[in-house]
Design a protein around this motif. Structure first.
Motif, PDB file in Angstrom:
ATOM      1  N   SER B  93     -23.438 -51.938   7.867  1.00 39.94           N
ATOM      2  CA  SER B  93     -22.315 -51.512   8.700  1.00 39.94           C
ATOM      3  C   SER B  93     -22.759 -50.456   9.693  1.00 39.94           C
ATOM      4  CB  SER B  93     -21.197 -50.922   7.834  1.00 39.94           C
ATOM      5  OG  SER B  93     -20.658 -51.906   7.001  1.00 39.94           O
ATOM      6  N   LEU B 135      -9.371 -47.704   0.470  1.00 44.23           N
ATOM      7  CA  LEU B 135     -10.423 -47.003   1.210  1.00 44.23           C
ATOM      8  C   LEU B 135      -9.854 -45.936   2.135  1.00 44.23           C
ATOM      9  CD1 LEU B 135     -12.984 -49.842   1.884  1.00 44.23           C
ATOM     10  CD2 LEU B 135     -13.275 -47.820   0.459  1.00 44.23           C
ATOM     11  N   LYS B 138      -9.662 -43.120   0.096  1.00 50.12           N
ATOM     12  CA  LYS B 138     -11.002 -42.581  -0.163  1.00 50.12           C
ATOM     13  C   LYS B 138     -11.526 -41.738   1.007  1.00 50.12           C
ATOM     14  CE  LYS B 138     -12.119 -43.767  -4.227  1.00 50.12           C
ATOM     15  NZ  LYS B 138     -12.247 -42.648  -5.190  1.00 50.12           N
ATOM     16  N   ILE B 165     -14.954 -45.194   9.246  1.00 50.47           N
ATOM     17  CA  ILE B 165     -15.760 -45.103   8.031  1.00 50.47           C
ATOM     18  C   ILE B 165     -15.206 -46.060   6.979  1.00 50.47           C
ATOM     19  CG2 ILE B 165     -16.460 -43.582   6.148  1.00 50.47           C
ATOM     20  CD1 ILE B 165     -16.473 -41.280   8.217  1.00 50.47           C
ATOM     21  N   LEU B 169     -16.938 -49.401   5.160  1.00 48.35           N
ATOM     22  CA  LEU B 169     -17.045 -49.524   3.700  1.00 48.35           C
ATOM     23  C   LEU B 169     -16.348 -50.760   3.145  1.00 48.35           C
ATOM     24  CD1 LEU B 169     -16.311 -45.814   2.684  1.00 48.35           C
ATOM     25  CD2 LEU B 169     -18.482 -47.034   2.390  1.00 48.35           C
ATOM     26  N   GLY B 172     -18.328 -53.133   1.018  1.00 47.90           N
ATOM     27  CA  GLY B 172     -19.322 -52.551   0.124  1.00 47.90           C
ATOM     28  C   GLY B 172     -20.745 -52.732   0.612  1.00 47.90           C
ATOM     29  N   ILE B 176     -25.346 -48.041   5.770  1.00 50.44           N
ATOM     30  CA  ILE B 176     -24.489 -47.708   6.904  1.00 50.44           C
ATOM     31  C   ILE B 176     -25.343 -46.996   7.940  1.00 50.44           C
ATOM     32  CG2 ILE B 176     -22.560 -46.289   7.719  1.00 50.44           C
ATOM     33  CD1 ILE B 176     -21.097 -46.800   5.225  1.00 50.44           C
ATOM     34  N   LEU B 200     -18.937 -39.979  -0.045  1.00 46.58           N
ATOM     35  CA  LEU B 200     -18.764 -41.421  -0.205  1.00 46.58           C
ATOM     36  C   LEU B 200     -20.081 -42.066  -0.601  1.00 46.58           C
ATOM     37  CD1 LEU B 200     -16.493 -42.110   2.877  1.00 46.58           C
ATOM     38  CD2 LEU B 200     -15.837 -42.333   0.474  1.00 46.58           C
ATOM     39  N   GLN B 201     -21.170 -41.538  -0.027  1.00 46.63           N
ATOM     40  CA  GLN B 201     -22.475 -42.083  -0.353  1.00 46.63           C
ATOM     41  C   GLN B 201     -22.779 -41.868  -1.830  1.00 46.63           C
ATOM     42  OE1 GLN B 201     -25.759 -40.094   1.406  1.00 46.63           O
ATOM     43  NE2 GLN B 201     -27.025 -41.920   1.405  1.00 46.63           N
ATOM     44  N   PHE B 204     -20.350 -44.433  -3.673  1.00 48.67           N
ATOM     45  CA  PHE B 204     -20.582 -45.872  -3.544  1.00 48.67           C
ATOM     46  C   PHE B 204     -22.064 -46.244  -3.541  1.00 48.67           C
ATOM     47  CE2 PHE B 204     -16.350 -45.266  -1.622  1.00 48.67           C
ATOM     48  CZ  PHE B 204     -15.619 -46.125  -2.437  1.00 48.67           C
ATOM     49  N   MET B 206     -24.437 -46.280  -1.231  1.00 46.79           N
ATOM     50  CA  MET B 206     -25.124 -46.975  -0.145  1.00 46.79           C
ATOM     51  C   MET B 206     -26.125 -46.030   0.530  1.00 46.79           C
ATOM     52  SD  MET B 206     -21.967 -45.893   0.953  1.00 46.79           S
ATOM     53  CE  MET B 206     -21.433 -44.654   2.094  1.00 46.79           C
TER      54      MET B 206
END
Ligand SMILES: Nc1ncnc2c1ncn2[C@@H]1O[C@H](COP(=O)(O)OP(=O)(O)OP(=O)(O)O)[C@@H](O)[C@H]1O
Ligand code: SF4
Ligand SMILES: [Mg+2]
Lengths: 305, 321
Positions: B93, B135, B138, B165, B169, B172, B176, B200-201, B204, B206
């Motif tokens: 993303s 999200l 989130k 953002i 996300l 998933g 990014i 968030l990182q 999740f 990523m």
């Protein structure tokens, strides 16, 4: 959206009223109705008699109020030249002009949308230049000349289409092509320019970065935002086609509103001229209204005004 | 190590009226799963072009070449446009610099978030909306259900960037790419957005490639750093390596320019490296930094060697101190 629509409709009605008053007064200033009714070479006392008998000596405001109240009840008076009810005359010709105008706009859009989009997707390539060449040709060819070419090809050489009249749908094909092709280039340029701009917009890059399908990128995300000026132009062009298609109506002997307006002005037929002018301006106002509503639907930011 | 993203010898050439602009020149770096790589450098050094090259979103006049460009086992250099498109928005993303214009003004937030989800994951409208609302929560947007029905122009810049953002996300992703995601925002909001990305990182898992010209940001969130100058990566390593012992004079100069609380008075001009970046049109002989470098020497007129020390690499005639 609903509140916006209601406000816009109220505004359009107010404008229509103002336009009706302005056109009534302007037309009265352009010539003397009593003289026109009494006829060429009438004596002064005859004219004076007519003026009194028809109430033309009353203040303009009173006359306007009377005309307006009659008009709102659907009574447009009697034609001085055709000696029949104006409403009947107009009702006869309006469909011809409406069909021709709408068909021409639809044809113009059907040609210019795909070509404009295609050109914008391949800017400055031979595809773009070919589309541009078609557009330039449409704008450069005089209307009547293109119409004559169509007649030569489809009526005289191929014998596919009737030359003139309004009897069948075939009668409308060539006038539609002639008018539509004439207005198409303006649409095509607008679509191309709009699409080049929106295709380069950040939100289209977002759509691409989100892996959306090419069709969604082009049609959902780019085209919708490029259409706003196109809708506005379509309303203006349709208004223009309804009032100004005299040349094409004459060539193909389509007995429409344009031709009626031309006749009524030539013969000083005040009631008919008045009715046609009012009708065309009201149609124009409501076309603009329709364009505003469509654009507000296309772009939510326009819904606040 | 099998990296999530592995870039080797990435080059981006742009056709411009003056000739060929070498925006990205032989750039290499790697990103492991879940880690943050910060790409820093002055304006015009090719950061955005590098990001767009990864995404396959380069402008029309650009040409991309790479010895190796592999993301999550997919060879991007050889992948068809459709294959790359299927990865974008799903596994890979991107968040852009300008939140004010990055969302389509004609559609609601919900419409745009859901479209991405349904494009890659299919499923019902309701499932997509549920994911979108989840999200939005989130990314710190209150009353998410209501926001879904709003249009972008009804949201502030900071909120729009949060929406972007959330959009990144939706499916998933495992990586990014964020190209200066806070530059266009108010200073107070910048810090919030960066913290949000970091949180968030952590949640999740990523990986993040964060592009910035602000080394202060890098110091706070980077695991690894790549310093770009005039289209090249001139130094890269872990954040600890680069900050503790910058080897390239350009990196050292950038670090000296970081405003330090207490040392920099309000209103005072922040330090800057004197001189300007060389033109990127045509070839650059020798070290691109040598017009501005305090340590320049005759040897710098030919391409500087690359030194490596425990994964810390820099391109300069000066070796380890
Ligand atoms: N579409 C384009 N056509 C031609 N040249 C371009 C184009 N976009 C960028 N460039 C040039 O490519 C070089 C690299 O640009 P890039 O946008 O990658 O820089 P950047 O590091 O992201 O800078 P910034 O910090 O200002 O965003 C610059 O010299 C820029 O002028
Ligand atoms: S190679 Fe020479 S000019 Fe370039 S950074 Fe090193 S010392 Fe400076
Ligand atoms: Mg940039």
């Amino acid at each position: 959206m609903l509140g916006f629509a209601v406000r816009r409709i109220a505004l359009a009605l107010a404008v229509a009223l103002a336009v009706s008053a302005a056109s009534f007064i302007l037309l009265r200033l352009s010539g003397d109705v009593a003289t026109a009714i009494a006829g060429e070479g009438a004596r002064a006392e005859d004219i004076a008699f007519v003026r009194k008998a028809y109430g033309l000596d009353r203040p303009l405001v009173v006359q306007y109020a009377e005309w307006l109240s009659n008009t709102l009840r659907g009574d447009f008076g009697t034609s001085l030249y055709f000696k029949t009810e104006v409403i009947g005359l107009v009702a006869d010709k309006l469909p011809v002009t409406l069909v021709l105008g709408l068909a021409s706009i639809l044809f113009a859009l059907a040609v210019s949308l795909p070509l404009g989009i295609l050109a914008a997707l391949h800017p400055n390539t031979w595809i773009d230049r070919l589309c541009l060449a078609l557009a330039v040709l449409g704008q450069a060819l005089p209307n009547f000349f293109f119409a004559l070419c169509l007649i030569l090809l489809f009526s005289i050489t191929l014998r596919w289409l009737p030359v003139s009249g309004t009897g069948t749908w075939q009668h409308f094909v060539m006038p539609t092509l002639a008018l539509g092709y004439y207005v198409a280039p303006a649409f095509m340029r607008l679509v191309r320019a709009g699409m080049i701009e929106t295709l380069a917009a950040d939100y289209v890059r977002t759509a691409r970065a989100s892996g959306l399908s090419p069709a969604s990128v082009v049609f959902k995300h780019a085209l919708r935002n490029a259409l706003i000026p196109v809708v506005a132009l379509a309303a203006v062009q349709l208004g223009f086609l309804l009032g100004g298609s005299i040349v094409v109506e004459t060539i193909f002997a389509l007995d429409g509103l344009g031709y009626l307006a031309y006749q009524s002005i030539t013969y000083k037929d005040f009631p008919t001229t008045q009715a046609v002018v009012l009708l065309l301006s009201v149609v124009y106002i409501f076309l603009t209204l329709a364009a505003d509503l469509v654009n507000a639907w296309l772009d939510p930011r326009l819904r606040v005004a | 190590m099998s990296a999530l993203l592995s870039v080797e010898g990435l080059t981006v050439d742009l056709a411009v009226p003056a000739g060929t602009l070498h925006a990205v020149r032989d750039v290499s770096f790697e990103v492991a799963r879940g880690e943050t790589l910060c790409v820093v450098g002055e304006s015009g050094c090719g950061k955005s072009m590098t990001a767009l090259a990864l995404m396959g979103l380069l402008p029309r006049n650009a040409r991309r070449r790479a010895r190796r460009l592999v993301f999550d086992g997919v060879d991007l250099a050889a992948a068809s446009p459709a294959r790359t498109n299927a990865l974008r928005g799903a596994k890979l993303s991107m968040i852009f610099q300008e939140p004010m214009t990055a969302l389509n003004p004609a559609y609601t937030i919900g419409n745009q978030l859901c479209e991405v989800y349904r494009r890659h994951k299919g499923g019902s409208r309701a499932a997509a909306r549920e994911r979108a609302a989840f999200l939005l929560g989130k990314v710190g947007i209150a009353a998410a259900g209501e926001r879904l029905g709003q249009y972008p122009h009804q949201l502030s810049g900071g909120l729009r960037q949060r929406v972007m953002i959330a959009m990144a996300l939706m499916c998933g992703p495992s990586l990014i790419v964020a190209d200066e995601p806070t530059t266009a925002l108010d200073v107070t909001i910048q810090a919030q957005i960066l913290k949000l990305l970091k949180d968030l990182q952590a949640e999740f898992g990523m990986a993040l490639v964060l592009i910035t010209h602000d080394l202060g940001v890098v110091a706070r969130i980077a695991d690894r750093v790549a310093v770009m100058y005039a289209g090249e990566v001139v130094e890269r390593g872990t954040a600890a390596q680069v900050f503790a012992a910058p080897r390239h004079p350009y990196t050292a100069g950038l670090i000296d320019c970081i405003p330090v609380p207490g040392r920099t008075k309000p209103g005072e001009r922040l330090g800057a490296i004197p001189g300007t970046v060389p033109a990127l049109v045509g070839t650059i002989e020798g070290c691109a930094f040598r017009q501005r470098c305090a340590f320049a020497q005759p040897a710098c007129a030919s391409a500087p060697p690359v030194h490596a020390d425990a994964g810390h690499e820099w391109a300069c005639v000066r070796g380890a101190a």
